[in-house]
Design an enzyme around this catalytic site. Structure first.
Site, short mmCIF file in Angstrom:
data_model
loop_
_atom_site.label_atom_id
_atom_site.label_comp_id
_atom_site.label_asym_id
_atom_site.label_seq_id
_atom_site.Cartn_x
_atom_site.Cartn_y
_atom_site.Cartn_z
N CYS A 27 0.86 -1.18 0.00
CA CYS A 27 0.00 0.00 0.00
C CYS A 27 0.90 1.24 0.00
O CYS A 27 2.12 1.13 0.17
CB CYS A 27 -0.86 -0.01 1.26
SG CYS A 27 0.14 -0.06 2.75
N GLU A 152 -0.12 -0.07 15.98
CA GLU A 152 -0.97 1.04 15.50
C GLU A 152 -2.06 1.37 16.53
O GLU A 152 -2.33 2.54 16.81
CB GLU A 152 -1.61 0.68 14.16
CG GLU A 152 -2.41 1.84 13.60
CD GLU A 152 -3.30 1.45 12.44
OE1 GLU A 152 -2.84 0.71 11.54
OE2 GLU A 152 -4.46 1.86 12.44
N THR A 218 -6.68 0.82 11.22
CA THR A 218 -6.94 0.95 9.78
C THR A 218 -7.07 -0.37 9.03
O THR A 218 -7.48 -0.39 7.88
CB THR A 218 -5.81 1.75 9.10
OG1 THR A 218 -4.58 1.09 9.40
CG2 THR A 218 -5.77 3.18 9.55
N CYS A 257 -8.29 2.29 6.08
CA CYS A 257 -7.60 3.01 5.01
C CYS A 257 -8.05 2.47 3.66
O CYS A 257 -8.67 1.40 3.57
CB CYS A 257 -6.09 2.87 5.17
SG CYS A 257 -5.49 1.25 4.77
N SER A 286 0.69 -9.94 10.44
CA SER A 286 0.06 -8.84 9.72
C SER A 286 -1.45 -8.86 9.92
O SER A 286 -2.13 -9.83 9.59
CB SER A 286 0.40 -8.96 8.23
OG SER A 286 -0.53 -8.24 7.46
S1 SF4 Z 1 -2.89 2.66 7.09
FE1 SF4 Z 1 -3.31 1.51 5.22
S2 SF4 Z 1 -2.09 2.57 3.65
FE2 SF4 Z 1 -1.27 3.14 5.66
S3 SF4 Z 1 0.35 1.65 6.13
FE3 SF4 Z 1 -1.50 0.89 7.07
S4 SF4 Z 1 -2.36 -0.52 5.53
FE4 SF4 Z 1 -0.90 0.82 4.48
#
Ligand code: SF4
Length: 380
Positions: A27, A152, A218, A257, A286
């Site tokens: 991405c 994240e 995301t 996202c 992942s």
């Molecule tokens: S938010 Fe989406 S575009 Fe950004 S790194 Fe993560 S998976 Fe990739």
């Protein structure tokens, strides 16, 4: 137009057909982060270059970065390889695409380290932080649908906690458990046991569960986030009445996202392919890849592998069971029919070359296939 087209690409080799997802692989955020990491190495010869944790959840990419001299400070669970005290102001520290917590950012600044130059935080992650901040400003409590230990989600939680009371739910079961507290059906003490370390400091379940908004990591499953948001919406209607809904529930769209959305939409189309099996390529930790696996499992025997090396022969494959968090060995994974139809896709942190290598490895087990050049000519 092509972007709106989620139908798979079919590569027909004769005895085997591959159904490739219309959207898969790297991405924007991951490409950007990798580019900045290599730039950091190039621009700082002779300096020590550190990454806060794995750049992305892909072992091959991380191994390559390590070979070129980058060192990881932590693993994905926050366990340290390198103590903070070892860092010197002259060192270079790269912030990964997931972003980092304000606590870690401040700790680096306190040690005199520059944190913005090689900050690769994805703009789509920052967008979630901004959305959370806005919810906080409007006095909503921020419910984060995410994996509580994922970098994240930890970063988003840290940022949103600055803006307002915040709490993490990992799935619908936890959302329903939190719902019991919204309705006042469970005790205050129980809340601090059930949601220990998943709520912001000073969280008061009586005060802070009356006005809520939902954001998400995301890379979650879109349908699950929607179901969780719908659940809280209904809960607020039940408790406060439909006429007062706006006062108690912020109607947010999910904060997935574009890559997660496109990859999941493309996977839904793959489910209609009538394939015999699915092979999903990606790092075992992942998040976005695990959701693609989850979708494929609804329809096909699905093998989650991180490289072509996991395909030991035409009858043996080593793959990852992400529900049980363990590697498995399966035999006779290729059916004896003609043609065999294989769904092939990957997550957002997987280089496309890995998908190529997996396809070429699988082709070895089928005799008299058409030449690759001939098959892909129609797409040239
Ligand atoms: S938010 Fe989406 S575009 Fe950004 S790194 Fe993560 S998976 Fe990739």
């Amino acid at each position: 137009m092509r972007k709106q087209d989620f139908s798979p690409t079919v590569l027909d080799f004769g005895p085997v057909q591959f159904y490739l997802a219309r959207h898969f692989g790297f991405c924007y955020g991951v490409e950007n982060a990798i580019e900045i990491s290599y730039k950091a190495l190039e621009e700082n010869p002779g300096k020590r270059v550190f990454l806060l944790s794995q750049m992305i959840h892909n072992q091959e990419v991380n191994d390559d970065l390590q070979c070129r001299g980058i060192r990881f400070i932590m693993d994905t669970d926050g366990q340290h390889f390198i103590d903070w005290d070892e860092l010197k102001p002259d060192d270079v520290v790269i912030i990964p695409a997931f972003g980092t917590t304000l606590e870690i950012q401040n700790l680096l600044l306190d040690r005199g380290l520059e944190v913005q130059k090689y900050n690769t935080t994805c703009p789509f992650v920052e967008k979630v932080w901004n959305r959370s901040q806005k919810l906080g400003e409007e006095n909503y409590t921020i419910i984060i649908h995410g994996k509580p230990r994922h970098e994240e989600t930890r970063a988003t939680f840290s940022h949103s906690s600055q803006g307002g009371p915040s709490i993490i739910v990992k799935d619908m079961n936890e959302a329903q458990l939190l719902g019991e507290y919204v309705l006042g059906k469970k005790s205050r003490e129980g809340f601090f046991e059930d949601f220990a370390w998943k709520h912001s400091e000073g969280f008061d379940p009586q005060r802070d569960l009356q006005r809520v908004g939902v954001v998400n990591q995301t890379t979650m499953l879109a349908t699950e986030t929607q179901a969780i948001a719908d659940f809280f919406r209904q809960l607020m209607i039940d408790r406060f009445g439909l006429e007062n809904l706006k006062e108690h529930f912020a109607d947010t769209r999910d904060t997935l996202c574009y890559a997660t959305n496109d990859n999941q939409d493309a996977t839904y189309q793959l489910l209609e392919s009538g394939a015999d099996l699915a092979v999903v390529v990606g790092g075992y930790n992942s998040s976005n890849t695990s959701h693609i696996v989850e979708l494929c499992e609804r329809k096909f025997p699905t093998y989650f592998i991180n490289s072509e090396r996991e395909i030991k022969s035409g009858s043996e494959i080593h793959h990852y069971n992400y529900h049980r968090k363990e590697k498995m060995i399966s035999h006779d994974f290729l059916p004896t029919k003609n043609p065999v139809k294989i769904v092939l896709t990957s997550g957002a942190s997987c280089p496309d070359t890995l998908v190529d290598r997996v396809m070429l490895r699988l082709l070895e087990f089928f005799p008299e296939t058409k030449a690759l050049e001939e098959v892909i000519r129609q797409y040239a």
